[in-house]
Structures are given as structure tokens and as C-alpha cells.
Design a protein around this motif. Structure first.
Motif, PDB file in Angstrom:
ATOM      1  N   MET A  15      18.647  35.658  26.502  1.00  0.00           N
ATOM      2  CA  MET A  15      18.718  34.749  25.442  1.00  0.00           C
ATOM      3  C   MET A  15      20.066  34.570  24.827  1.00  0.00           C
TER       4      MET A  15
ATOM      5  N   TYR B  89      21.900  31.631  24.341  1.00  0.00           N
ATOM      6  CA  TYR B  89      22.021  30.996  23.006  1.00  0.00           C
ATOM      7  C   TYR B  89      22.716  31.859  22.134  1.00  0.00           C
ATOM      8  N   ASP B  90      23.527  32.741  22.571  1.00  0.00           N
ATOM      9  CA  ASP B  90      24.200  33.532  21.678  1.00  0.00           C
ATOM     10  C   ASP B  90      23.488  34.194  20.553  1.00  0.00           C
TER      11      ASP B  90
ATOM     12  N   TYR C  75      21.767  32.651  17.073  1.00  0.00           N
ATOM     13  CA  TYR C  75      20.467  32.751  16.905  1.00  0.00           C
ATOM     14  C   TYR C  75      19.767  33.566  15.652  1.00  0.00           C
TER      15      TYR C  75
ATOM     16  N   TYR D 110      19.385  23.363  15.845  1.00  0.00           N
ATOM     17  CA  TYR D 110      19.807  24.581  16.729  1.00  0.00           C
ATOM     18  C   TYR D 110      18.357  25.069  17.239  1.00  0.00           C
TER      19      TYR D 110
ATOM     20  N   GLN E  14      16.459  22.984  19.732  1.00  0.00           N
ATOM     21  CA  GLN E  14      16.953  23.002  20.973  1.00  0.00           C
ATOM     22  C   GLN E  14      16.787  24.373  21.756  1.00  0.00           C
ATOM     23  N   VAL E  15      16.786  25.519  21.105  1.00  0.00           N
ATOM     24  CA  VAL E  15      16.539  26.719  21.602  1.00  0.00           C
ATOM     25  C   VAL E  15      15.240  26.826  22.252  1.00  0.00           C
TER      26      VAL E  15
ATOM     27  N   HIS F  44      14.631  24.750  25.266  1.00  0.00           N
ATOM     28  CA  HIS F  44      15.186  25.410  26.445  1.00  0.00           C
ATOM     29  C   HIS F  44      14.445  26.701  26.714  1.00  0.00           C
TER      30      HIS F  44
ATOM     31  N   THR G 161      28.438  30.890  31.358  1.00  0.00           N
ATOM     32  CA  THR G 161      27.122  31.017  31.080  1.00  0.00           C
ATOM     33  C   THR G 161      26.033  31.136  32.241  1.00  0.00           C
TER      34      THR G 161
END
Lengths: 164, 634
Positions: free
Chosen positions: B83, B87-88, B92, B150, B153-154, B157, B235
């Protein structure tokens, strides 16, 4: 492929026809047409429904115990194909069918003989009771009497002649 | 653990949607009607309820978001790292933190405004306070727009990540792009990964499952890794590195012997050495792929040396080709065996083993006598094993036949039948004849039975059972039948004529109507009597008599009848005198009459002639309202 028997009317169910009902106790019921199916759903007893074969057999209107009927029996053990056996069987089948039909017809005829007897008696009774509707009781009597008298006179005359 | 929760995260709505939903909910689920003239506490309560309701909704939803999203510290480090890569981690955590802050702010706003509402003294003031509260809550949320997007989207995914179990047996494929990792996984498992000639076809991790030795194995396909230092990796590559780092798996480093991937063997070797540290404590196998194009033996000297070196270090190098499928199974088996051994070793070294070992006991039965008891292997199994090992020419399969004949192929199972005569196999067997199933008649002794039946039939015929017994009826019977038929038809006719007469009401007796002479004669003639015009016959005299009487009546004008009835009753005796011989009998009859009436008269019951009301409840008296009349009469 086999031709099954309808549970209700005992008629043939050809492939592609009829309905099969499977009950919870795993007994199958096949019906040849919706008439039989609906009767079954109404819980009617085929042995009491007059138009079915079951009724006819149960009430003795048709031949039940006979050797020619023992030939057609559902066999649970399959027999391996053997051309000779099959040929013989087909021939035998045809002959058995003939004999069976003859015997069934005879049985029914015997049953209906009694009716003829009753008919005869009925006719005799009818005539005895109601003959007056078509013929008066002493219809020809007057004429007969006349003839008798004429005959008697003739005899007298003859006798008289004989005397003389 | 956290494996399946990723799919159960609730949808994160956008800020606008969120506000809309909550406000409309407030409007629908709280009472809507309030009037100026209500008591003030009621008005306050009304508006306070709205504020609290909105606050509650926001709070609930935001709390749900916060709990649904996995905490990076709580999940397996493989997923945490993954993750992070995708996702950084900071972003997050920040987003979730912002949501938390928003939640707290909304709570505070609601608390404040509810407190203020207690001092609202009119409907207008309370309403304005409520508006302000709701407005502030919505503004707070509007500011979280980007966080919410955000997070959505997370979530999307995250739910699509492959479910990799970090603890189970895993095979990990790594190597340069285009070396054949995805082809390998396609061959070995039921996964269907894209295989294309361009690099980085596989952009994320893929999982496939397979069975070996009655166990479930995961095979993880990674995107290709290029050779640059860790910091410069993008990534996609980082995902592969993460998988390598955290999964305790057998590593299959795939090399392309034919150098079709676009990188020389030297480069591949370089990469191998660079990521070597990641392979510590993991069973390693080098897969020399695409050997159908070039085998190791065909390589130049230096390259062969590379492989020789690697084998010398103790790493097994296996040639394979995913195109021709040779060596693939070998690779799989080798990898699985090595991993199993490694895992067993690890378990043995850990402390938990002793619990298990203490419970295990291998029983070795003591020999009873010296008799040899070898294991029994049935012949068929031996034959089959032999057939598998040696490349004997196999028997011709149906499939081969099908391929040969192509379109003309017909599946004919009858040729496998086991019959007594071989040439009967292709017979068409009859099943049905004239509504009877032939299978019901098949019997080995059918001929014998038929013979018996024929004999019986013959006996019956001889006994005369089948003779048709139509007794020819004698003439008398026939005559009787004819007469009976006539009688029946005459009866029917009579019934029809009487029905036709259609007489309603009282019927006139036959004697009342006059019968015509002609009709009488016709009827009698029909019955067979001889009725010629006879002068002395009774009916003719009767006619004459009646006629004469009528005539006489006409001529004499003397003594006209006083009443009509008289004329009729004059010809007949009155009813109380008819049938009585003398006055004595008449007296007795009268006495009897009186006697029979005594009882009735004593009881005073209604007789025939007493007044009878036919309509006990006449409608004109019973229906209608009682308006200005009386109820004296009903």
C-alpha cells in the motif's frame, strides 16, 4: 426409448408427451394428458373413476388373469442383445397379441350375453303388458267368430246333406 | 486477517454527495412541521433534534470510513508495504487524519449550537441557529473534498488487489521484462495473464493457484524489474520488490537464454546479483527460459560459464520452455519440493514444533514371524506405470479418430459392445412395436411359453369357447320383438302428443269433450277392430240420442231454464246424493261428515273458508320512513 403407462388411465405415454410428477418419496407418476393429471391432483382414485382401465380391471369388466397377459412384463435385468432372440421375440409378440385380443374380446362378449337375455325378457313383458296400445284384445275375434259360425253352418249343412 | 476486508470497505462518497445525502436524510427523517404558536420548548426541541441528527449522521459515516480503511500498522507488512508503494503511506495517513479532524470539528459545532439553542426565544432565532449549525457542518465537509476523492480511489484500487495470502506456500516469479514469467504462470495455473511482446505488459502482481502433492500453492507473477538502484525504481517495479521482500516464497528467477527480451545475459546476471540480498533465506531456482529457441549448450563459452558458475554455487538451474512445455513441470516440482523442505525446516527450528512432535508417534509393528509380506500392486497398475514411462505406441483413441475424420466423424459407441456375436454390433435394435415395448417381452424362454400358450389356445378352440353363439331366434321371438318395438314407438308418440297439448291449469276430463264419430272409428280401426258403419252399434245410437235430445230442446220453447247451472245439474244428481241408495244411507253419510268435522271445530282452528291473509308483511306498509303518519296500522 420406451412407451410408459399413464398412472391414471393406464394409457400409453409416448416420448415427448405428457407430464411426469415426482413426489417427495421419490415415486414417479406419469400422465398422458392434462385430464389425467388434473384428476390426480384432485385426489381422485383411478380405481373408482369409471373411464379408466384401472376401474375396468378392478370391477371385472375386462380380462385380468390370463396367460397371454403374462408375456408383457417390465423386466429389471437387461438382457444382452442377441439377434436371434430379438427376432424370435418380435414374432412371438405378434402371435401373443393376436391371442390376447381374441381372449379379451371373448371375455367381454360373455359378459354382455346376459344383457341379451334380459332384453328378450323385457320385450316379452312389454308385449304382454301393453299390447292393447297397438291391437285391441278382440281385434280379429268378430271375424273369427263369423268364420266359425259360417264353418259350423257349413258343417251342419254337410251333415244334413249326409243324413239325407 | 486483513485479507478479505479490502473488499468490504464501504463506498466513500464525494463531498457534494455526502452533504446532499445527509441533508436530505435530515429533512426526511425528522419531523418537518413547526409553527410559531407552539410552545418554545417544543420549537427548541424540534430544531435541536435536526442539528443533532445531522451531526449524528456525519459522525457515523465518517467513523465508518475511518474504521473500514485498514490501518497500515495493523496489517501484514507485505500489504503495508504494498500500500505504501501504491498509495504513499504519508498521503494515506494524512487523508484519514483529515477525516478524523473533520469528524471532531463537526461534533464540536453541533455541541456549541445545541447549547446556544437553549437560549433561542423565538422560532426565527432557533431556525437561524439551526441553519448556521448545518451550514458550518457542511462547510467543514466541503473542505475535505480532496481527501474523500483520494480515499475513494484508494478504496477502489484496494478492492481490486489480488488476494495473496502471505503465509501460505508461494512461488514468486521475477526477472527482466519479457523473459516469460507470465507465460509460466499461465502454463502452471489457471490464471490468464496477458502475454504481449512489449515490455511491462504485467503492471501489477497477479496470483494463480495450483495443486501439488495435495496442497494448494500460490504462484505470484510480478512485473519485470530493470536494473537500477532502489531509489530510482518506479511504482510498478516497486511492487515486485515488495513482493520479493516480504513473501516467504520460493523464488524463481527467470532468465531468457535466447536474449529475445532485449537484454543480454550479462545484464540479466547483473540484475540477479543486485537483487541477491532479497533472496536470502529463500529457496532459489534459476529458470533458463526459452530453451526451445536456444539451448544452453548452443550458447557461447562465457555465457555457458555463467550458468556453470551459478550451478557451482549450489543454485539449481533448470532449462525450460513455456512454448513447448518441456521442463516446466520439472521447475515446478523442484521449486515446490525445495520450498516444502525449507518450510518444514523452519517449523522444526521454531518452538511450536515440540507441541506437534510430542503428539506424533510412528508405530513400527514388531515382526510376528519371518513370513515375507510384500505390498500388493495389482497388475493393471503395473502395466499402466510401464505405459507411462516408456513411449510405447498407444492404442488409437477416439480423439485421434475424430481428428482424422474431421467433419465426417460420428461417435459410434455400439462398436465397444460386448456381445456374443461380433457381427451383430452394428444392428439397429428395434424398441417399440405397435405401442408395446419389445424390451418387456424379452425372455430367454419365450418360445417355450409361446408353445404352451398355443397349446392352450388349441384346447380352448376345440372345446368350443370361441364359437360364436348367435342362436338363430325362432319366428315367434322375432315377432315379439317387432311388436315390442311398435309398442315403444306408440308410447313415445303418445307422450309427445300429450306434451304438445300444452294444457295449463285444470284439465277437462275426456268425458266432457265430445268425440267425433270419424275419429272414434279411425282409432278403433288403428287398433285392429273392424268398425264398419254399423247401424246397431252403441255409439251410433248414442249419437242419434244426443242429437235427438238437442233437437227436441230446440223445437220446444216451453219452460226456459231458470239459471244456467240448473240446466247442467238437472241432468246429474247433486253431489251429496250421488252414490247413495236410500235416505238411511244418506243420513249415515251426513253423520259421518259431521263427525269428522267435530275435532277441528273444537280446536277452533282455521279452516279453509276462514279469512286468510296472503301477505303478512306488505311492502307498502313496511317500507319507508315514518314521516307524518302513525303506526296504528301495520
Amino acid at each position: 426409448m420406451r412407451i410408459e403407462k399413464c398412472y391414471f388411465c393406464s394409457g400409453p405415454v409416448y416420448p415427448g408427451h405428457g407430464v411426469m410428477f415426482v413426489r417427495n418419496d421419490c415415486k414417479n407418476f406419469r400422465f398422458c394428458k392434462s385430464k389425467c393429471h388434473r384428476n390426480f391432483k384432485r385426489k381422485r382414485n383411478p380405481r373408482k373413476t369409471r373411464w379408466t382401465k384401472a376401474f375396468r380391471k378392478a370391477s371385472g369388466k375386462e380380462l385380468t388373469v390370463d396367460n397371454s397377459l403374462e408375456f408383457e412384463k417390465r423386466r429389471n435385468i437387461p438382457v444382452k442383445y442377441n439377434r436371434q432372440l430379438w427376432d424370435k421375440t418380435v414374432e412371438a409378440m405378434k402371435r401373443v397379441e393376436e391371442i390376447k385380443l381374441k381372449r379379451q374380446a371373448k371375455f367381454i362378449m360373455n359378459r354382455l350375453k346376459k344383457g341379451k337375455q334380459l332384453e328378450k325378457e323385457e320385450a316379452i313383458r312389454e308385449v304382454k303388458k301393453n299390447i292393447h296400445l297397438i291391437k285391441a284384445p278382440h281385434a280379429g275375434k268378430a271375424k273369427k267368430l263369423e268364420e266359425k259360425m259360417v264353418q259350423k253352418l257349413q258343417e251342419d249343412v254337410d251333415m244334413a246333406d249326409g243324413d239325407i | 486477517m486483513a485479507l478479505y476486508n479490502f473488499k468490504k470497505i464501504m463506498v466513500v462518497p464525494t463531498a457534494k454527495e455526502f452533504i446532499d445525502i445527509t441533508l436530505s436524510k435530515t429533512q426526511r427523517k425528522t419531523p418537518t412541521v413547526v409553527h410559531k404558536h407552539y410552545q418554545i420548548h417544543r420549537i427548541r426541541h424540534f430544531y435541536m433534534r435536526k442539528v443533532k441528527f445531522t451531526q449524528q449522521n456525519y459522525h457515523d459515516r465518517l467513523t465508518q470510513i475511518l474504521t473500514d480503511f485498514p490501518k497500515l500498522d495493523d496489517i501484514h507488512p507485505f500489504y503495508a508495504d504494498l500500500m505504501n508503494v501504491l498509495y504513499d503511506k504519508d498521503h494515506y495517513k494524512l487523508a484519514l487524519g483529515q477525516i478524523n479532524i473533520a469528524k471532531n470539528l463537526i461534533d464540536n459545532v453541533a455541541k456549541d449550537y445545541v447549547r446556544l439553542m437553549k437560549y433561542g426565544d423565538s422560532l426565527y432565532r432557533c431556525k437561524q441557529l439551526k441553519r448556521a449549525a448545518l451550514g458550518r457542518m457542511c462547510t467543514i465537509l466541503k473542505r475535505q473534498k480532496s481527501s474523500l476523492e483520494y480515499l475513494e480511489q484508494v478504496r477502489q484500487h484496494l478492492s481490486r488487489l489480488p488476494s495473496i495470502d502471505p503465509n501460505t506456500r508461494t512461488l514468486l516469479l521475477c526477472g527482466y521484462p519479457n523473459v516469460g514469467k507470465s507465460s509460466f504462470i499461465n502454463k502452471v495455473t489457471r490464471a490468464d495473464v496477458d502475454v504481449q511482446p512489449y515490455a511491462f505488459t504485467t503492471k501489477s502482481l497477479f496470483v494463480g493457484h495450483m495443486d501439488y502433492r495435495y496442497l494448494r500453492w500460490q504462484v505470484v507473477d510480478t512485473p519485470g524489474i530493470l536494473d537500477h538502484p532502489l531509489e530510482e525504481r518506479n511504482t510498478i517495479e516497486m511492487q515486485a520488490i515488495t513482493a520479493l521482500a516480504h513473501l516467504r516464497a520460493a523464488v524463481l528467477y527467470v532468465m531468457d537464454v535466447s536474449e529475445q527480451c532485449g537484454h543480454t545475459l550479462q545484464e540479466q546476471l547483473e540484475l540477479f546479483n543486485n537483487i541477491r540480498p532479497l533472496f536470502a533465506n529463500k529457496p532459489l531456482i534459476i529458470v533458463a527460459n526459452k530453451c526451445d529457441v536456444k539451448k544452453i549448450e548452443e550458447l557461447p563459452e562465457e555465457n555457458q560459464k555463467i550458468f556453470a558458475d551459478l550451478s557451482a554455487e549450489g543454485i539449481s538451474v533448470i532449462e525450460s520452455s513455456t512454448l513447448t512445455e518441456e521442463g516446466v513441470i520439472q521447475v515446478k516440482n523442484e521449486a515446490c519440493d525445495r520450498l516444502l523442505a525449507h518450510r518444514v525446516d523452519t517449523k522444526m527450528k521454531s518452538k511450536k514444533v515440540h507441541d506437534v512432535l510430542n503428539r506424533l508417534h510412528l508405530a513400527m509393528p514388531a515382526k510376528r514371524d519371518q513370513k515375507e509380506r510384500p505390498p500388493f500392486i495389482p497388475e493393471g497398475a503395473l502395466l499402466r506405470r510401464k505405459a507411462m514411462e516408456v513411449d510405447t505406441p498407444k492404442r488409437k483413441l477416439e480423439r485421434d479418430l475424430e481428428m482424422e475424420l474431421g467433419d465426417d466423424y460420428i461417435l459410434d459407441l455400439q462398436k465397444y459392445w460386448d456381445l456374443m456375436n461380433e457381427d451383430e454390433k452394428s444392428d439397429k435394435i428395434p424398441e417399440v412395436w405397435q405401442g408395446h415395448n419389445i424390451a418387456d417381452y424379452i425372455d430367454p424362454d419365450i418360445m417355450k411359453k409361446l408353445e404352451d400358450l398355443e397349446k392352450e389356445e388349441e384346447l380352448k378352440e376345440r372345446a368350443g369357447e370361441y364359437d360364436s353363439d348367435e342362436e338363430s331366434e325362432d319366428e315367434e321371438m322375432q315377432e315379439i320383438r317387432a311388436l315390442a318395438k311398435q309398442i315403444r314407438s306408440k308410447k313415445q308418440l303418445m307422450v309427445l302428443t300429450s306434451k304438445e297439448k300444452d294444457v295449463h291449469g285444470p284439465r277437462m276430463p275426456r268425458t266432457a269433450t265430445k268425440v267425433e264419430k270419424k275419429k272414434l272409428e279411425k282409432e278403433m280401426r288403428g287398433l285392429g277392430l273392424d268398425v264398419n258403419d254399423n247401424e246397431e252399434s252403441h255409439y251410433v245410437q248414442q249419437v242419434r240420442r244426443s242429437r235427438s235430445v238437442a233437437k227436441k230442446r230446440k223445437r220446444e220453447t216451453s219452460a226456459p231454464p231458470t239459471s244456467k247451472t240448473r240446466s247442467q245439474s238437472a241432468s246429474r244428481p247433486p253431489r251429496d246424493q250421488s252414490g247413495l241408495r236410500d235416505p238411511k244411507m244418506a243420513k249415515k253419510a251426513k253423520k259421518m261428515m259431521k263427525n269428522s268435522q267435530k275435532d277441528m271445530n273444537r280446536l277452533g282452528r282455521k279452516g279453509e273458508s276462514d279469512r286468510h291473509v296472503f301477505d303478512l308483511k306488505p311492502k307498502h306498509l313496511m317500507a319507508g320512513k315514518r314521516k307524518s303518519g302513525t303506526t296504528d296500522r301495520r
